[in-house]
Every structure is written in structure tokens, then in C-alpha cells.
Design a protein around this motif. Structure first.
Motif, PDB file in Angstrom:
ATOM      1  N   PRO A  66       3.226  -4.068  -0.568  1.00 54.72           N
ATOM      2  CA  PRO A  66       1.964  -4.339  -0.541  1.00 54.72           C
ATOM      3  C   PRO A  66       1.631  -5.686  -0.211  1.00 54.72           C
ATOM      4  N   ASP A  67       2.526  -6.606  -0.445  1.00 58.37           N
ATOM      5  CA  ASP A  67       1.992  -8.014  -0.427  1.00 58.37           C
ATOM      6  C   ASP A  67       2.460  -8.563   1.109  1.00 58.37           C
ATOM      7  N   PRO A  69       1.613  -6.979   4.513  1.00 64.04           N
ATOM      8  CA  PRO A  69       1.271  -5.826   5.406  1.00 64.04           C
ATOM      9  C   PRO A  69       1.978  -5.393   6.488  1.00 64.04           C
ATOM     10  N   GLY A  70       2.569  -4.084   6.619  1.00 63.61           N
ATOM     11  CA  GLY A  70       3.244  -3.617   7.872  1.00 63.61           C
ATOM     12  C   GLY A  70       4.541  -3.722   7.396  1.00 63.61           C
ATOM     13  N   HIS A 112      -2.242  -4.346  -7.172  1.00 65.47           N
ATOM     14  CA  HIS A 112      -1.515  -3.240  -6.564  1.00 65.47           C
ATOM     15  C   HIS A 112      -1.666  -2.007  -7.540  1.00 65.47           C
TER      16      HIS A 112
END
Length: 136
Positions: A66-67, A69-70, A112
Motif C-alpha cells: 500500500p505504501d 502505489p503500483g 492500511h
């Protein structure tokens, strides 16, 4: 890349407060445990929380960072998924560094875990040695 089995074995003792906080569901305790784990790290070591979607006989395990992105990965087994996630994080950070962009800091709170997008996911912390970025 680090051997997942040895990484998990060596981290087991330091993960105990984190595991207890996860089991309790207390978000304040979870944030405190994450900060304690992170504070023990050396300056060139970072730990990223990863969300793991369970696999089954027909589907691979999926891992989301989550930290970053991608940044995601997967694997046919949990160990393969975690190994792939460590590789994906290292490559993602390496690309950011190569492009001269700042490296994001992992989140140290429980934001998260509260995200409905990750409901039903399991969580792990993946330790990355930033010195590895120089060797890619």
C-alpha cells in the motif's frame, strides 16, 4: 534477495508485539508495535507492510504494497508471494532512486488495516536493506 525462511525466523522474536497487536485488533496498540519494530532498524533498513490475499488450488497468493502505489506481486505459495514482494519492493525503490525521486517512507500507523479495500487480507512486514539498491 533475502531467504524468506531465514528472514522470518530471525524476525520472529521482534514480531511478537506486532502479532499480539494484530490479534487484539487494537489499532492504537498496532501503531505502537509498528513504531517499536521500526525503531529497532538501522538507518538503511526499512520495513513495508504488505497486504496478502490468500490463494487456493486455483488462484495464486496476491501481495499489495500500500505504501508503494503500483507495487504488487504474487506467488503460488505464501513463501513465493513474500519472496516476490520483497523483490518487487526492491525493484520499485531502485526505479524511484534511478529516476532521482524520493523514496517513500513506510507508514507506521494502522491506516492500511482500516482500509476496506484490504478487508479479509492478511498482513506481513517485509524488511528491505536499502544498501541492496546500490547492487542492482
Amino acid at each position: 534477495m533475502p531467504d524468506v525462511a531465514s528472514l522470518l525466523d530471525s524476525e520472529a522474536a521482534s514480531q511478537a508485539p506486532l502479532n499480539q497487536a494484530l490479534a487484539s485488533g487494537d489499532m492504537m496498540e498496532l501503531s505502537r508495535a509498528l513504531r517499536q519494530v521500526a525503531s529497532r532498524d538501522q538507518q538503511d533498513i526499512v520495513r513495508f507492510p504488505v497486504a496478502i490475499e490468500a490463494g487456493d488450488d486455483l488462484h495464486a497468493y496476491g501481495v499489495v504494497v500500500p505504501d508503494l502505489p503500483g507495487c504488487f506481486s504474487g506467488g503460488d505459495s505464501l513463501q513465493d508471494a513474500i519472496t516476490s514482494a520483497a523483490e518487487a519492493i526492491t525493484l520499485h525503490l531502485s526505479c524511484l532512486a534511478t529516476d532521482g525521486r524520493p523514496l517513500p517512507r513506510p507508514s507506521l500507523d494502522a491506516e492500511h488495516w482500516r482500509n476496506p479495500e484490504f478487508a479479509g487480507f492478511s498482513w506481513a512486514i517485509i524488511r528491505i536493506d536499502l544498501a541492496q539498491l546500490d547492487n542492482l
